[in-house]
Design a protein around this motif. Structure first.
Motif, PDB file in Angstrom:
ATOM      1  N   HIS A 146      18.921   3.429  44.330  1.00  0.00           N
ATOM      2  CA  HIS A 146      20.245   2.925  44.693  1.00  0.00           C
ATOM      3  C   HIS A 146      20.132   1.733  45.639  1.00  0.00           C
ATOM      4  O   HIS A 146      20.868   0.748  45.494  1.00  0.00           O
ATOM      5  N   VAL A 147      19.203   1.810  46.599  1.00  0.00           N
ATOM      6  CA  VAL A 147      19.004   0.680  47.512  1.00  0.00           C
ATOM      7  C   VAL A 147      18.460  -0.520  46.757  1.00  0.00           C
ATOM      8  O   VAL A 147      18.883  -1.668  46.989  1.00  0.00           O
ATOM      9  N   ALA A 148      17.558  -0.277  45.817  1.00  0.00           N
ATOM     10  CA  ALA A 148      17.005  -1.386  45.026  1.00  0.00           C
ATOM     11  C   ALA A 148      18.091  -2.044  44.177  1.00  0.00           C
ATOM     12  O   ALA A 148      18.153  -3.279  44.065  1.00  0.00           O
ATOM     13  N   ALA A 149      18.965  -1.238  43.570  1.00  0.00           N
ATOM     14  CA  ALA A 149      20.049  -1.803  42.772  1.00  0.00           C
ATOM     15  C   ALA A 149      21.019  -2.577  43.646  1.00  0.00           C
ATOM     16  O   ALA A 149      21.524  -3.647  43.247  1.00  0.00           O
ATOM     17  N   ALA A 150      21.319  -2.076  44.838  1.00  0.00           N
ATOM     18  CA  ALA A 150      22.208  -2.792  45.754  1.00  0.00           C
ATOM     19  C   ALA A 150      21.602  -4.121  46.176  1.00  0.00           C
ATOM     20  O   ALA A 150      22.311  -5.136  46.287  1.00  0.00           O
ATOM     21  N   LEU A 151      20.289  -4.133  46.402  1.00  0.00           N
ATOM     22  CA  LEU A 151      19.612  -5.374  46.787  1.00  0.00           C
ATOM     23  C   LEU A 151      19.622  -6.379  45.632  1.00  0.00           C
ATOM     24  O   LEU A 151      19.787  -7.578  45.844  1.00  0.00           O
ATOM     25  N   ALA A 152      19.479  -5.880  44.400  1.00  0.00           N
ATOM     26  CA  ALA A 152      19.499  -6.768  43.236  1.00  0.00           C
ATOM     27  C   ALA A 152      20.864  -7.422  43.075  1.00  0.00           C
ATOM     28  O   ALA A 152      20.961  -8.560  42.601  1.00  0.00           O
ATOM     29  N   PHE A 153      21.933  -6.731  43.474  1.00  0.00           N
ATOM     30  CA  PHE A 153      23.271  -7.306  43.390  1.00  0.00           C
ATOM     31  C   PHE A 153      23.462  -8.492  44.330  1.00  0.00           C
ATOM     32  O   PHE A 153      24.388  -9.279  44.148  1.00  0.00           O
ATOM     33  N   ARG A 154      22.599  -8.609  45.347  1.00  0.00           N
ATOM     34  CA  ARG A 154      22.766  -9.676  46.344  1.00  0.00           C
ATOM     35  C   ARG A 154      21.917 -10.899  46.044  1.00  0.00           C
ATOM     36  O   ARG A 154      21.923 -11.847  46.827  1.00  0.00           O
ATOM     37  N   GLU A 155      21.167 -10.898  44.965  1.00  0.00           N
ATOM     38  CA  GLU A 155      20.342 -12.043  44.646  1.00  0.00           C
ATOM     39  C   GLU A 155      21.213 -13.236  44.353  1.00  0.00           C
ATOM     40  O   GLU A 155      22.064 -13.198  43.470  1.00  0.00           O
ATOM     41  N   ARG A 156      20.982 -14.324  45.077  1.00  0.00           N
ATOM     42  CA  ARG A 156      21.787 -15.532  44.898  1.00  0.00           C
ATOM     43  C   ARG A 156      21.273 -16.323  43.703  1.00  0.00           C
ATOM     44  O   ARG A 156      20.075 -16.470  43.504  1.00  0.00           O
ATOM     45  N   ARG A 157      22.217 -16.789  42.905  1.00  0.00           N
ATOM     46  CA  ARG A 157      21.861 -17.566  41.733  1.00  0.00           C
ATOM     47  C   ARG A 157      21.155 -18.853  42.177  1.00  0.00           C
ATOM     48  O   ARG A 157      21.664 -19.591  42.998  1.00  0.00           O
ATOM     49  N   PRO A 158      19.998 -19.132  41.627  1.00  0.00           N
ATOM     50  CA  PRO A 158      19.318 -20.374  42.008  1.00  0.00           C
ATOM     51  C   PRO A 158      20.071 -21.596  41.506  1.00  0.00           C
ATOM     52  O   PRO A 158      20.581 -21.604  40.385  1.00  0.00           O
ATOM     53  N   ALA A 159      20.147 -22.620  42.342  1.00  0.00           N
ATOM     54  CA  ALA A 159      20.861 -23.837  41.943  1.00  0.00           C
ATOM     55  C   ALA A 159      19.945 -24.761  41.172  1.00  0.00           C
ATOM     56  O   ALA A 159      18.755 -24.738  41.332  1.00  0.00           O
TER      57      ALA A 159
END
Length: 505
Positions: free
Chosen positions: A492-505
Protein backbone atom coordinates in the motif's frame (compact mmCIF):
# COMPACT_ATOMS: atom_id res chain seq x y z
CA UNK A 1 -43.91 59.38 19.78
CA UNK A 2 -41.49 56.98 21.44
CA UNK A 3 -38.15 55.16 21.29
CA UNK A 4 -38.60 51.66 19.82
CA UNK A 5 -36.30 48.79 18.81
CA UNK A 6 -36.17 46.12 16.13
CA UNK A 7 -33.46 43.63 15.19
CA UNK A 8 -31.58 42.74 12.00
CA UNK A 9 -28.39 40.81 11.21
CA UNK A 10 -25.07 42.07 9.84
CA UNK A 11 -23.30 39.46 7.72
CA UNK A 12 -19.52 39.06 7.50
CA UNK A 13 -18.93 36.16 5.15
CA UNK A 14 -20.87 33.26 6.64
CA UNK A 15 -20.71 34.75 10.13
CA UNK A 16 -23.39 37.10 11.44
CA UNK A 17 -23.85 39.63 14.23
CA UNK A 18 -27.20 40.66 15.68
CA UNK A 19 -27.85 44.38 15.07
CA UNK A 20 -30.18 46.39 17.28
CA UNK A 21 -32.04 49.14 15.42
CA UNK A 22 -33.32 52.01 17.60
CA UNK A 23 -35.83 54.49 16.22
CA UNK A 24 -36.23 57.82 18.01
CA UNK A 25 -39.21 59.73 16.59
CA UNK A 26 -39.51 63.22 18.12
CA UNK A 27 -42.15 65.92 17.75
CA UNK A 28 -41.04 69.29 16.60
CA UNK A 29 -38.14 70.39 14.48
CA UNK A 30 -37.71 70.04 10.76
CA UNK A 31 -38.75 66.65 9.32
CA UNK A 32 -35.63 64.67 8.49
CA UNK A 33 -34.14 61.16 8.82
CA UNK A 34 -30.71 60.45 10.25
CA UNK A 35 -29.13 57.02 9.94
CA UNK A 36 -26.26 56.26 12.32
CA UNK A 37 -23.97 53.26 12.75
CA UNK A 38 -21.50 53.12 9.80
CA UNK A 39 -23.97 52.36 6.99
CA UNK A 40 -22.63 51.83 3.47
CA UNK A 41 -24.07 53.58 0.40
CA UNK A 42 -26.82 51.01 -0.20
CA UNK A 43 -27.91 51.27 3.43
CA UNK A 44 -27.83 55.07 3.37
CA UNK A 45 -30.26 54.94 0.45
CA UNK A 46 -32.62 52.88 2.63
CA UNK A 47 -33.99 56.14 4.08
CA UNK A 48 -35.66 56.95 0.76
CA UNK A 49 -36.70 53.36 0.01
CA UNK A 50 -38.29 52.92 3.43
CA UNK A 51 -40.18 56.23 3.30
CA UNK A 52 -41.63 55.44 -0.14
CA UNK A 53 -42.53 51.87 0.89
CA UNK A 54 -44.35 53.09 4.02
CA UNK A 55 -46.30 55.76 2.13
CA UNK A 56 -47.19 53.40 -0.73
CA UNK A 57 -48.46 50.92 1.87
CA UNK A 58 -51.04 53.60 2.81
CA UNK A 59 -49.36 54.49 6.09
CA UNK A 60 -48.32 57.92 7.32
CA UNK A 61 -44.65 58.76 7.47
CA UNK A 62 -43.94 60.79 10.64
CA UNK A 63 -43.51 64.48 9.84
CA UNK A 64 -40.86 64.93 12.50
CA UNK A 65 -37.20 64.25 13.26
CA UNK A 66 -36.46 60.52 12.92
CA UNK A 67 -33.13 59.18 14.21
CA UNK A 68 -32.22 55.58 13.42
CA UNK A 69 -29.23 54.07 15.22
CA UNK A 70 -27.75 50.69 14.33
CA UNK A 71 -25.75 49.07 17.12
CA UNK A 72 -22.98 48.02 17.63
CA UNK A 73 -22.21 51.44 16.20
CA UNK A 74 -18.57 50.63 15.35
CA UNK A 75 -19.55 47.63 13.22
CA UNK A 76 -19.77 48.40 9.47
CA UNK A 77 -23.25 47.71 8.03
CA UNK A 78 -23.69 46.86 4.38
CA UNK A 79 -26.48 45.87 2.03
CA UNK A 80 -30.23 46.25 1.78
CA UNK A 81 -31.39 43.52 4.18
CA UNK A 82 -32.09 46.10 6.93
CA UNK A 83 -34.98 47.80 5.09
CA UNK A 84 -37.85 45.87 6.68
CA UNK A 85 -36.44 46.26 10.20
CA UNK A 86 -35.95 50.01 9.66
CA UNK A 87 -39.52 50.48 8.43
CA UNK A 88 -41.01 48.61 11.40
CA UNK A 89 -38.82 50.52 13.84
CA UNK A 90 -40.04 53.87 12.45
CA UNK A 91 -43.72 52.81 12.51
CA UNK A 92 -43.38 51.51 16.07
CA UNK A 93 -41.59 54.70 17.14
CA UNK A 94 -44.40 56.75 15.61
CA UNK A 95 -46.88 54.57 17.57
CA UNK A 96 -48.58 53.43 14.38
CA UNK A 97 -48.03 49.75 15.18
CA UNK A 98 -47.80 48.07 18.61
CA UNK A 99 -44.28 46.94 19.56
CA UNK A 100 -45.25 43.69 21.27
CA UNK A 101 -44.54 41.29 18.40
CA UNK A 102 -41.29 43.05 17.54
CA UNK A 103 -39.71 41.87 20.79
CA UNK A 104 -37.47 38.90 20.07
CA UNK A 105 -38.12 39.09 16.31
CA UNK A 106 -35.47 39.62 13.64
CA UNK A 107 -36.61 41.18 10.35
CA UNK A 108 -34.84 40.49 7.08
CA UNK A 109 -35.59 41.85 3.61
CA UNK A 110 -35.22 44.65 1.08
CA UNK A 111 -38.18 46.93 0.39
CA UNK A 112 -39.31 47.94 -3.06
CA UNK A 113 -40.83 51.40 -3.42
CA UNK A 114 -44.33 49.92 -3.59
CA UNK A 115 -43.80 47.99 -0.33
CA UNK A 116 -42.94 44.56 -1.76
CA UNK A 117 -40.35 42.64 0.24
CA UNK A 118 -37.53 41.42 -1.96
CA UNK A 119 -35.26 38.53 -1.13
CA UNK A 120 -31.59 39.19 -0.37
CA UNK A 121 -28.46 37.08 -0.18
CA UNK A 122 -27.28 35.39 2.98
CA UNK A 123 -30.63 34.58 4.60
CA UNK A 124 -29.59 31.19 6.00
CA UNK A 125 -26.34 32.30 7.72
CA UNK A 126 -28.15 35.38 9.04
CA UNK A 127 -30.87 33.27 10.67
CA UNK A 128 -28.31 30.82 12.07
CA UNK A 129 -26.54 33.78 13.70
CA UNK A 130 -29.84 35.12 15.06
CA UNK A 131 -30.65 31.75 16.60
CA UNK A 132 -27.24 31.66 18.30
CA UNK A 133 -28.08 35.07 19.84
CA UNK A 134 -31.31 33.73 21.33
CA UNK A 135 -33.79 35.17 18.83
CA UNK A 136 -36.97 33.07 18.72
CA UNK A 137 -38.78 34.43 15.64
CA UNK A 138 -37.94 35.84 12.20
CA UNK A 139 -39.89 37.56 9.42
CA UNK A 140 -38.40 37.05 5.96
CA UNK A 141 -39.43 37.51 2.30
CA UNK A 142 -41.91 34.81 1.35
CA UNK A 143 -39.52 33.61 -1.41
CA UNK A 144 -36.97 32.79 1.30
CA UNK A 145 -39.37 30.89 3.55
CA UNK A 146 -38.10 27.47 2.47
CA UNK A 147 -34.51 28.56 3.08
CA UNK A 148 -35.35 30.10 6.44
CA UNK A 149 -37.12 26.99 7.69
CA UNK A 150 -33.90 25.01 7.35
CA UNK A 151 -33.00 26.56 10.71
CA UNK A 152 -34.34 24.43 13.54
CA UNK A 153 -35.58 26.04 16.76
CA UNK A 154 -36.64 29.30 15.09
CA UNK A 155 -40.15 30.34 14.08
CA UNK A 156 -39.84 31.68 10.54
CA UNK A 157 -42.70 33.65 8.96
CA UNK A 158 -42.89 34.93 5.39
CA UNK A 159 -44.43 38.12 4.00
CA UNK A 160 -45.04 39.36 0.47
CA UNK A 161 -45.06 43.05 1.33
CA UNK A 162 -44.81 45.60 4.11
CA UNK A 163 -48.61 45.84 4.38
CA UNK A 164 -48.80 42.18 5.46
CA UNK A 165 -46.20 42.76 8.18
CA UNK A 166 -48.05 45.83 9.44
CA UNK A 167 -51.31 43.86 9.57
CA UNK A 168 -49.55 41.08 11.49
CA UNK A 169 -48.11 43.56 14.01
CA UNK A 170 -51.60 44.99 14.57
CA UNK A 171 -53.08 41.52 15.03
CA UNK A 172 -55.23 41.87 11.91
CA UNK A 173 -53.52 39.28 9.68
CA UNK A 174 -51.40 36.15 9.77
CA UNK A 175 -48.10 35.68 7.98
CA UNK A 176 -47.25 32.62 5.89
CA UNK A 177 -45.55 29.84 7.82
CA UNK A 178 -45.26 27.29 4.99
CA UNK A 179 -43.32 27.73 1.76
CA UNK A 180 -45.05 27.32 -1.58
CA UNK A 181 -44.80 23.91 -3.21
CA UNK A 182 -41.62 23.78 -5.32
CA UNK A 183 -42.15 23.58 -9.06
CA UNK A 184 -40.92 20.39 -10.64
CA UNK A 185 -37.70 21.01 -12.51
CA UNK A 186 -36.23 19.02 -15.32
CA UNK A 187 -34.43 15.97 -13.95
CA UNK A 188 -30.69 16.00 -14.51
CA UNK A 189 -29.33 12.67 -15.64
CA UNK A 190 -26.52 11.51 -13.37
CA UNK A 191 -23.12 11.07 -15.04
CA UNK A 192 -21.93 7.50 -14.68
CA UNK A 193 -18.46 5.94 -14.74
CA UNK A 194 -19.75 3.33 -17.16
CA UNK A 195 -19.45 5.97 -19.89
CA UNK A 196 -15.66 6.19 -19.50
CA UNK A 197 -13.85 3.78 -21.80
CA UNK A 198 -10.56 2.24 -20.68
CA UNK A 199 -8.28 4.26 -18.39
CA UNK A 200 -8.02 1.63 -15.60
CA UNK A 201 -5.30 3.55 -13.72
CA UNK A 202 -7.27 6.79 -13.81
CA UNK A 203 -10.50 5.07 -12.74
CA UNK A 204 -8.64 3.49 -9.82
CA UNK A 205 -7.13 6.86 -8.85
CA UNK A 206 -10.60 8.42 -8.95
CA UNK A 207 -11.91 5.72 -6.61
CA UNK A 208 -9.00 6.25 -4.21
CA UNK A 209 -9.55 10.03 -4.31
CA UNK A 210 -13.24 9.59 -3.50
CA UNK A 211 -12.56 7.13 -0.67
CA UNK A 212 -9.97 9.26 1.09
CA UNK A 213 -10.77 12.84 0.09
CA UNK A 214 -7.48 13.19 -1.81
CA UNK A 215 -6.50 15.72 -4.47
CA UNK A 216 -5.96 14.43 -8.01
CA UNK A 217 -3.96 15.42 -11.11
CA UNK A 218 -4.85 13.96 -14.53
CA UNK A 219 -2.28 14.45 -17.32
CA UNK A 220 -2.95 13.38 -20.88
CA UNK A 221 -3.72 14.39 -24.45
CA UNK A 222 -7.13 15.75 -25.45
CA UNK A 223 -10.00 13.30 -25.77
CA UNK A 224 -8.74 10.74 -23.28
CA UNK A 225 -11.52 11.34 -20.74
CA UNK A 226 -9.97 13.71 -18.19
CA UNK A 227 -13.05 15.92 -17.95
CA UNK A 228 -15.42 12.94 -18.02
CA UNK A 229 -13.64 11.36 -15.07
CA UNK A 230 -13.55 14.59 -13.06
CA UNK A 231 -17.28 15.18 -13.55
CA UNK A 232 -18.05 11.69 -12.28
CA UNK A 233 -16.21 12.12 -8.97
CA UNK A 234 -19.33 13.62 -7.36
CA UNK A 235 -21.28 10.45 -8.16
CA UNK A 236 -18.85 8.45 -6.01
CA UNK A 237 -19.04 10.73 -2.97
CA UNK A 238 -21.62 10.19 -0.20
CA UNK A 239 -24.37 12.74 0.38
CA UNK A 240 -23.60 15.53 2.80
CA UNK A 241 -24.56 15.22 6.45
CA UNK A 242 -27.10 17.69 7.82
CA UNK A 243 -24.39 19.90 9.32
CA UNK A 244 -22.29 19.81 6.15
CA UNK A 245 -25.35 20.59 4.02
CA UNK A 246 -26.09 23.68 6.15
CA UNK A 247 -22.45 24.83 5.80
CA UNK A 248 -22.56 24.50 2.01
CA UNK A 249 -26.03 26.02 1.73
CA UNK A 250 -24.95 29.04 3.80
CA UNK A 251 -22.07 29.72 1.39
CA UNK A 252 -24.30 29.37 -1.66
CA UNK A 253 -26.85 31.66 0.03
CA UNK A 254 -24.23 34.39 0.43
CA UNK A 255 -23.22 33.85 -3.20
CA UNK A 256 -26.87 34.14 -4.31
CA UNK A 257 -26.95 30.69 -5.95
CA UNK A 258 -29.79 28.94 -4.10
CA UNK A 259 -32.98 27.68 -5.70
CA UNK A 260 -36.11 29.04 -4.06
CA UNK A 261 -38.17 25.84 -3.87
CA UNK A 262 -35.48 23.40 -2.72
CA UNK A 263 -32.68 25.44 -1.19
CA UNK A 264 -30.82 22.77 0.81
CA UNK A 265 -27.64 21.62 -0.95
CA UNK A 266 -27.49 17.95 0.02
CA UNK A 267 -25.10 16.65 -2.68
CA UNK A 268 -21.39 17.57 -2.82
CA UNK A 269 -21.08 20.62 -5.10
CA UNK A 270 -19.06 20.53 -8.31
CA UNK A 271 -17.46 23.82 -9.35
CA UNK A 272 -15.46 24.18 -12.57
CA UNK A 273 -14.29 27.77 -13.19
CA UNK A 274 -12.94 28.76 -16.60
CA UNK A 275 -9.19 29.26 -16.86
CA UNK A 276 -9.74 32.97 -17.59
CA UNK A 277 -11.28 33.58 -14.16
CA UNK A 278 -9.64 36.17 -11.92
CA UNK A 279 -7.96 35.56 -8.59
CA UNK A 280 -10.93 37.13 -6.71
CA UNK A 281 -13.28 34.92 -8.74
CA UNK A 282 -11.29 31.86 -7.74
CA UNK A 283 -10.44 32.67 -4.12
CA UNK A 284 -13.08 35.28 -3.31
CA UNK A 285 -13.05 39.04 -3.22
CA UNK A 286 -14.72 42.25 -4.26
CA UNK A 287 -14.94 45.78 -2.90
CA UNK A 288 -16.28 46.43 0.58
CA UNK A 289 -16.92 43.01 2.08
CA UNK A 290 -15.59 40.19 -0.10
CA UNK A 291 -17.87 37.52 -1.54
CA UNK A 292 -17.08 33.80 -1.74
CA UNK A 293 -15.06 32.53 -4.69
CA UNK A 294 -15.00 29.19 -6.48
CA UNK A 295 -12.96 27.49 -3.74
CA UNK A 296 -15.62 28.28 -1.14
CA UNK A 297 -18.55 27.39 -3.40
CA UNK A 298 -16.81 24.00 -3.82
CA UNK A 299 -16.70 23.49 -0.02
CA UNK A 300 -17.36 19.80 0.83
CA UNK A 301 -17.32 19.03 -2.90
CA UNK A 302 -15.05 19.15 -5.95
CA UNK A 303 -13.12 22.03 -7.50
CA UNK A 304 -12.19 21.06 -11.06
CA UNK A 305 -9.58 23.09 -12.93
CA UNK A 306 -9.62 21.97 -16.55
CA UNK A 307 -6.60 23.01 -18.63
CA UNK A 308 -4.88 23.74 -15.31
CA UNK A 309 -1.65 25.01 -16.89
CA UNK A 310 -3.65 27.76 -18.62
CA UNK A 311 -4.73 29.24 -15.28
CA UNK A 312 -1.31 30.78 -14.78
CA UNK A 313 0.97 30.77 -11.74
CA UNK A 314 -0.76 33.60 -9.87
CA UNK A 315 -4.14 31.86 -9.73
CA UNK A 316 -2.71 28.40 -9.10
CA UNK A 317 -0.44 29.53 -6.28
CA UNK A 318 -3.38 31.28 -4.62
CA UNK A 319 -4.85 27.81 -3.99
CA UNK A 320 -2.04 26.66 -1.73
CA UNK A 321 -3.27 28.17 1.54
CA UNK A 322 -6.84 26.96 0.98
CA UNK A 323 -5.59 23.43 0.24
CA UNK A 324 -3.58 23.37 3.45
CA UNK A 325 -5.95 25.11 5.87
CA UNK A 326 -9.42 24.35 4.47
CA UNK A 327 -10.49 28.01 4.55
CA UNK A 328 -9.69 31.39 3.03
CA UNK A 329 -9.34 34.69 4.88
CA UNK A 330 -9.98 37.82 2.86
CA UNK A 331 -9.00 41.26 4.14
CA UNK A 332 -10.81 44.17 2.54
CA UNK A 333 -11.65 47.77 3.35
CA UNK A 334 -14.58 46.91 5.64
CA UNK A 335 -12.98 44.00 7.48
CA UNK A 336 -11.55 40.50 7.30
CA UNK A 337 -13.84 37.63 6.33
CA UNK A 338 -13.45 33.89 6.67
CA UNK A 339 -14.98 31.46 4.18
CA UNK A 340 -14.73 27.67 4.51
CA UNK A 341 -12.92 26.01 1.59
CA UNK A 342 -12.42 22.31 2.32
CA UNK A 343 -12.72 20.85 -1.16
CA UNK A 344 -11.21 18.12 -3.31
CA UNK A 345 -9.04 19.57 -6.06
CA UNK A 346 -8.98 17.85 -9.45
CA UNK A 347 -6.49 19.21 -11.97
CA UNK A 348 -6.55 18.21 -15.63
CA UNK A 349 -3.91 19.30 -18.11
CA UNK A 350 -2.30 18.46 -21.43
CA UNK A 351 1.33 17.36 -21.28
CA UNK A 352 2.55 20.15 -23.59
CA UNK A 353 1.30 23.19 -25.57
CA UNK A 354 0.70 21.34 -28.86
CA UNK A 355 -1.30 18.60 -27.08
CA UNK A 356 -0.93 15.75 -29.62
CA UNK A 357 -2.96 12.57 -29.39
CA UNK A 358 0.28 10.64 -28.81
CA UNK A 359 3.58 11.67 -27.23
CA UNK A 360 5.42 10.47 -30.32
CA UNK A 361 3.68 13.17 -32.39
CA UNK A 362 4.74 16.07 -30.13
CA UNK A 363 6.54 18.91 -31.95
CA UNK A 364 7.35 20.97 -28.84
CA UNK A 365 10.92 21.69 -27.88
CA UNK A 366 12.02 20.24 -24.53
CA UNK A 367 12.21 23.76 -23.10
CA UNK A 368 8.61 24.45 -24.16
CA UNK A 369 7.40 21.25 -22.50
CA UNK A 370 9.23 22.08 -19.27
CA UNK A 371 7.95 25.65 -19.32
CA UNK A 372 4.36 24.55 -19.91
CA UNK A 373 4.16 21.80 -17.32
CA UNK A 374 6.30 23.88 -14.97
CA UNK A 375 3.33 26.22 -14.45
CA UNK A 376 2.24 23.58 -11.93
CA UNK A 377 4.83 24.47 -9.33
CA UNK A 378 6.52 22.02 -7.00
CA UNK A 379 4.81 23.41 -3.86
CA UNK A 380 1.39 23.05 -5.51
CA UNK A 381 2.06 19.53 -6.79
CA UNK A 382 3.39 18.60 -3.36
CA UNK A 383 -0.16 19.12 -2.07
CA UNK A 384 -1.67 16.84 -4.74
CA UNK A 385 -1.80 13.24 -3.52
CA UNK A 386 -2.55 11.35 -6.74
CA UNK A 387 -1.02 11.95 -10.18
CA UNK A 388 -2.07 9.89 -13.17
CA UNK A 389 -1.01 9.77 -16.82
CA UNK A 390 -3.96 9.10 -19.11
CA UNK A 391 -3.64 6.59 -21.96
CA UNK A 392 -4.61 7.44 -25.55
CA UNK A 393 -7.90 5.82 -26.55
CA UNK A 394 -7.43 3.05 -29.15
CA UNK A 395 -9.84 1.30 -31.50
CA UNK A 396 -9.68 -1.78 -29.29
CA UNK A 397 -10.72 0.34 -26.32
CA UNK A 398 -13.62 1.86 -28.27
CA UNK A 399 -14.93 -1.55 -29.32
CA UNK A 400 -14.43 -2.69 -25.74
CA UNK A 401 -14.80 -6.04 -24.11
CA UNK A 402 -16.37 -6.37 -20.71
CA UNK A 403 -18.46 -3.31 -19.77
CA UNK A 404 -16.71 -1.07 -17.21
CA UNK A 405 -17.97 -0.78 -13.64
CA UNK A 406 -20.76 1.67 -12.99
CA UNK A 407 -20.66 4.49 -10.47
CA UNK A 408 -23.09 2.57 -8.25
CA UNK A 409 -20.66 -0.34 -7.85
CA UNK A 410 -17.66 1.89 -7.16
CA UNK A 411 -19.69 4.13 -4.84
CA UNK A 412 -20.48 1.11 -2.64
CA UNK A 413 -16.76 0.38 -2.19
CA UNK A 414 -16.06 4.05 -1.51
CA UNK A 415 -18.84 4.15 1.11
CA UNK A 416 -17.42 1.12 2.95
CA UNK A 417 -13.91 2.61 2.98
CA UNK A 418 -15.23 5.96 4.22
CA UNK A 419 -17.18 4.28 7.00
CA UNK A 420 -14.01 2.55 8.21
CA UNK A 421 -12.04 5.81 8.12
CA UNK A 422 -14.81 7.80 9.82
CA UNK A 423 -14.97 5.26 12.66
CA UNK A 424 -11.19 5.34 13.07
CA UNK A 425 -11.00 9.13 13.31
CA UNK A 426 -14.38 9.78 14.99
CA UNK A 427 -12.90 10.76 18.35
CA UNK A 428 -10.80 13.44 16.66
CA UNK A 429 -13.55 14.86 14.47
CA UNK A 430 -12.12 13.87 11.07
CA UNK A 431 -14.17 12.00 8.48
CA UNK A 432 -11.62 11.10 5.79
CA UNK A 433 -7.97 10.09 5.67
CA UNK A 434 -7.20 13.20 3.63
CA UNK A 435 -7.97 15.40 6.67
CA UNK A 436 -5.61 13.67 9.11
CA UNK A 437 -2.49 15.68 10.05
CA UNK A 438 0.86 14.06 9.37
CA UNK A 439 2.08 14.10 13.01
CA UNK A 440 -0.91 11.94 14.04
CA UNK A 441 -0.12 9.37 11.35
CA UNK A 442 3.56 9.26 12.28
CA UNK A 443 3.27 9.20 16.07
CA UNK A 444 -0.05 7.71 17.13
CA UNK A 445 -0.60 5.51 14.07
CA UNK A 446 3.01 4.89 13.09
CA UNK A 447 3.78 1.97 10.79
CA UNK A 448 6.68 -0.49 11.21
CA UNK A 449 9.95 0.29 9.48
CA UNK A 450 9.64 -2.66 7.11
CA UNK A 451 6.33 -1.24 5.86
CA UNK A 452 7.66 2.28 5.24
CA UNK A 453 11.13 1.24 4.05
CA UNK A 454 10.54 2.39 0.46
CA UNK A 455 9.14 5.72 1.61
CA UNK A 456 12.09 6.21 3.99
CA UNK A 457 14.52 5.65 1.12
CA UNK A 458 12.65 8.22 -0.94
CA UNK A 459 12.98 10.74 1.89
CA UNK A 460 16.71 10.03 2.27
CA UNK A 461 17.25 10.46 -1.47
CA UNK A 462 15.28 13.71 -1.57
CA UNK A 463 12.71 12.26 -3.98
CA UNK A 464 9.91 12.96 -1.49
CA UNK A 465 9.44 15.96 0.81
CA UNK A 466 8.22 15.69 4.39
CA UNK A 467 4.80 16.93 3.29
CA UNK A 468 4.83 14.42 0.44
CA UNK A 469 5.65 11.62 2.87
CA UNK A 470 2.69 12.56 5.06
CA UNK A 471 0.42 12.54 2.04
CA UNK A 472 1.76 9.14 0.99
CA UNK A 473 0.79 7.80 4.40
CA UNK A 474 -2.73 9.20 4.03
CA UNK A 475 -3.13 7.51 0.64
CA UNK A 476 -1.71 4.26 2.05
CA UNK A 477 -4.39 4.24 4.75
CA UNK A 478 -7.06 4.80 2.08
CA UNK A 479 -5.68 1.93 -0.01
CA UNK A 480 -5.75 -0.31 3.06
CA UNK A 481 -9.37 0.67 3.76
CA UNK A 482 -10.36 -0.17 0.19
CA UNK A 483 -8.47 -3.45 0.49
CA UNK A 484 -10.23 -4.37 3.73
CA UNK A 485 -6.98 -4.34 5.77
CA UNK A 486 -6.77 -3.07 9.32
CA UNK A 487 -3.46 -1.27 8.69
CA UNK A 488 -1.44 -0.46 5.56
CA UNK A 489 1.11 -2.98 4.32
CA UNK A 490 4.30 -2.39 2.33
CA UNK A 491 2.44 -2.75 -0.99
CA UNK A 492 0.00 0.00 0.00
CA UNK A 493 2.86 2.39 0.79
CA UNK A 494 4.56 1.49 -2.48
CA UNK A 495 1.36 2.12 -4.44
CA UNK A 496 0.85 5.46 -2.67
CA UNK A 497 4.42 6.46 -3.52
CA UNK A 498 3.89 5.48 -7.17
CA UNK A 499 0.89 7.83 -7.31
CA UNK A 500 3.21 10.76 -6.47
CA UNK A 501 5.66 10.25 -9.32
CA UNK A 502 5.83 13.50 -11.26
CA UNK A 503 5.51 13.26 -15.00
CA UNK A 504 8.88 14.04 -16.58
CA UNK A 505 8.86 17.15 -18.75
Amino acid sequence: MALRRTWAVALFGVDGRLVEIEADVRRGGLPNVQLLGLPDTALQEAKNRVRAAVQNSREDWPQSCVTLALSPAALPKAGTSYDLALACAVLAGAEQVPPRLLEGTVLFGELALDGRIRSVRGLLPALLAARREGVRRAVVPVEGLAEGQLVDGLEVLGAHDLGEVIGWLRGQAELADRPAEPTAGQAVEAEDLVDVLGQPEARWALEVAAAGGHHLLLVGPPGTGKTMLARRLGGLLPDLTRQEALEVTAIHSVAGELRGGAPLVSAPPFVAPHHSTSVPGLIGGGSGLARPGAVSRAHRGTLFLDEACEFGPQRLEALRTALEEGEVRLSRRDGTLRYPARFQLVLATNPCPCAPSRDADCHCAPQARRRYFGKLSGPLLDRVDLRVDMRPVTAMTMRGGEPPESSEVVRARVARAREVAAERWSERGWRTNGEVPGPVLRREFGLPGKVTALLDRGLDAGAVTARGADRCLRVAWTLADLDGRERPEAEHVAAALAFRERRPA
